[in-house]
Design an enzyme around this catalytic site. Structure first.
Site, PDB file in Angstrom:
ATOM      1  N   ASP A 178      20.661  70.728  58.896  1.00 53.21           N
ATOM      2  CA  ASP A 178      20.425  70.407  57.491  1.00 53.21           C
ATOM      3  C   ASP A 178      21.239  71.329  56.585  1.00 53.21           C
ATOM      4  O   ASP A 178      21.885  70.889  55.625  1.00 53.21           O
ATOM      5  CB  ASP A 178      18.927  70.555  57.204  1.00 53.21           C
ATOM      6  N   HIS A 261      23.589  63.307  52.992  1.00 57.24           N
ATOM      7  CA  HIS A 261      22.173  62.942  52.848  1.00 57.24           C
ATOM      8  C   HIS A 261      21.994  61.475  52.484  1.00 57.24           C
ATOM      9  O   HIS A 261      20.980  60.858  52.856  1.00 57.24           O
ATOM     10  CB  HIS A 261      21.493  63.840  51.813  1.00 57.24           C
ATOM     11  N   HIS A 264      22.105  59.817  55.762  1.00 56.43           N
ATOM     12  CA  HIS A 264      20.824  60.090  56.422  1.00 56.43           C
ATOM     13  C   HIS A 264      19.748  59.140  55.912  1.00 56.43           C
ATOM     14  O   HIS A 264      18.983  58.555  56.689  1.00 56.43           O
ATOM     15  CB  HIS A 264      20.381  61.524  56.170  1.00 56.43           C
ATOM     16  N   HIS A 278      15.217  65.518  60.875  1.00 61.55           N
ATOM     17  CA  HIS A 278      15.990  65.339  59.640  1.00 61.55           C
ATOM     18  C   HIS A 278      17.379  65.971  59.761  1.00 61.55           C
ATOM     19  O   HIS A 278      18.401  65.331  59.496  1.00 61.55           O
ATOM     20  CB  HIS A 278      15.214  65.978  58.484  1.00 61.55           C
TER      21      HIS A 278
END
Length: 381
Positions: A178, A261, A264, A278
């Site tokens: 992340d 992101h 994602h 994540h």
């Protein structure tokens, strides 16, 4: 005199305090006393006995009140209402969350509902979420419901390295995944003069903290992963946790997000990879962002080195995908380009076709890097 368009200001946000080190449960009163006198402590079941044994006596010794309540497992409206009612009954004036992501998000929501200060104590370092003014709320059955945007960040975040180092290494690695994207997304947002998570223009401070986050990961990943493999705390572990929780949190919130992101978020519709962490999905999103931006090979190779050392997946197969269905991934690409997401913070216009092509190319790139590292993965159908 004609009215001018208001200038969007730049903005920075962070927790009021960030405390990091080992053995922090017994030091909870040192933080709580600055925000309240009666704490309701919302706990994951596994750490609840430790809180009862270490934190409650310490609070009493400091002349503070405290009570513990077990988190029931889902950050949903019914659990938020249950815990809010208990906090009122007990006269609590500060909320403490101890546990993983859903426990902390529930604690954020309870704090917001009661307008009480919030202290968070993450037991894993799998993402930068503890420092951010956002909670993800689900239905009672566990399906996504909505994002709860909070007016302020937590009052304090306490990162207990002895607890974090004792968790499975996969969580620590996911936090690195992340955080690896933080600098590259913040740089893209700054270059495009985009919008950060505060709804403001990205700040130079946010970009600087994002860069420091990356530098720390680059310089410490080898030593940190050596220590984490044996569940011990070293300076490299502490420094890495500071990067993955605090610097990444402030860097992403104040610096802004971009393609990694957004991709994602699109990938959440692919059922095969729902179990992936994540940060494991974000690192693949970052590889796609590199393809979209035609990032220099030297930069890509260095990020891949860090990712491999952290044991992160670089391919969709490693994330759990069994079969590549083009229509499914075109849907991912469309969602990633939603006006409500962060793809618009890229310095160039990106279309769903661009994203789809980047996903395909990034997976081939990941297969190549895995093979070069002697960890070849089967080709997708």
């Amino acid at each position: 005199m004609t009215a001018s368009t208001p200038v969007v200001p730049r903005g920075i946000a962070s927790p009021s305090k960030f405390i990091i080190g080992p053995g922090l449960l017994a030091q909870l009163p040192d933080v709580v006393k600055d925000f309240g006198t009666n704490a309701i402590i919302i706990c994951d079941p596994f750490i609840l006995p430790h809180v009862e044994r270490e934190s409650l006596p310490a609070l009493a010794k400091a002349g503070l009140k405290g009570s513990v309540e077990k988190f029931n497992g889902e950050c949903c409206d019914s659990e938020i209402k249950r815990l809010s009612a208990l906090a009122k009954e007990r006269g609590a004036n500060v909320v403490v969350g101890v546990g993983g992501g859903k426990t902390l998000d529930t604690s954020k929501a309870v704090s917001h509902a009661l307008k009480h200060p919030l202290v968070l104590y993450p037991t894993i370092a799998s993402s930068d979420a503890p420092c951010i003014a956002l909670a993800v709320v689900y239905t009672d059955e566990g399906a996504f419901s909505h994002y709860l945007h909070l007016p302020q960040n937590p009052s304090a975040v306490m990162a207990d390295t002895s607890v974090i180092a004792g968790a499975p290494a996969r969580f620590f690695s996911a936090g690195i995944g992340d955080a690896l994207a933080t600098y590259f997304e913040a740089q893209a947002c700054y270059d495009s003069d985009g919008t950060n998570l505060l709804g403001k223009k990205p700040s130079r401070t946010g970009l600087g903290m994002a860069r420091l986050c990356y530098d720390i990961l680059r310089d410490n990943v080898d030593s940190a992963m050596d220590a984490i493999s044996r569940n011990v705390v070293t300076d490299a572990v502490t420094t890495t946790v500071e990067a993955t929780i605090y610097l990444s949190g402030v860097g992403s919130e104040s610096g802004g997000l971009a393609a990694a992101h957004a991709i994602h978020d699109g990938m959440t519709v692919v059922e095969d990879i729902h179990h992936a962490q994540h940060g494991e999905k974000v690192i693949f999103g970052l590889m796609c962002q590199f393809v979209l931006a035609n990032t220099p090979r030297e930069t890509v190779d260095e990020v891949v080195r860090i990712a491999l050392r952290a044991g992160l997946p670089l391919t969709l197969q490693q994330l759990g995908l069994k079969k590549f269905v083009p229509a499914e991934w075109r849907k991912v690409a469309e969602l990633a380009c939603s006006p409500d997401d962060t793809m618009g913070n890229m310095p160039m216009k990106i279309t769903p076709d661009d994203v789809y092509n980047a996903i395909v190319t990034a997976n081939v790139m990941g297969e190549r890097h895995m093979a070069a590292a002697g960890k070849a993965v089967p080709k997708l159908d």
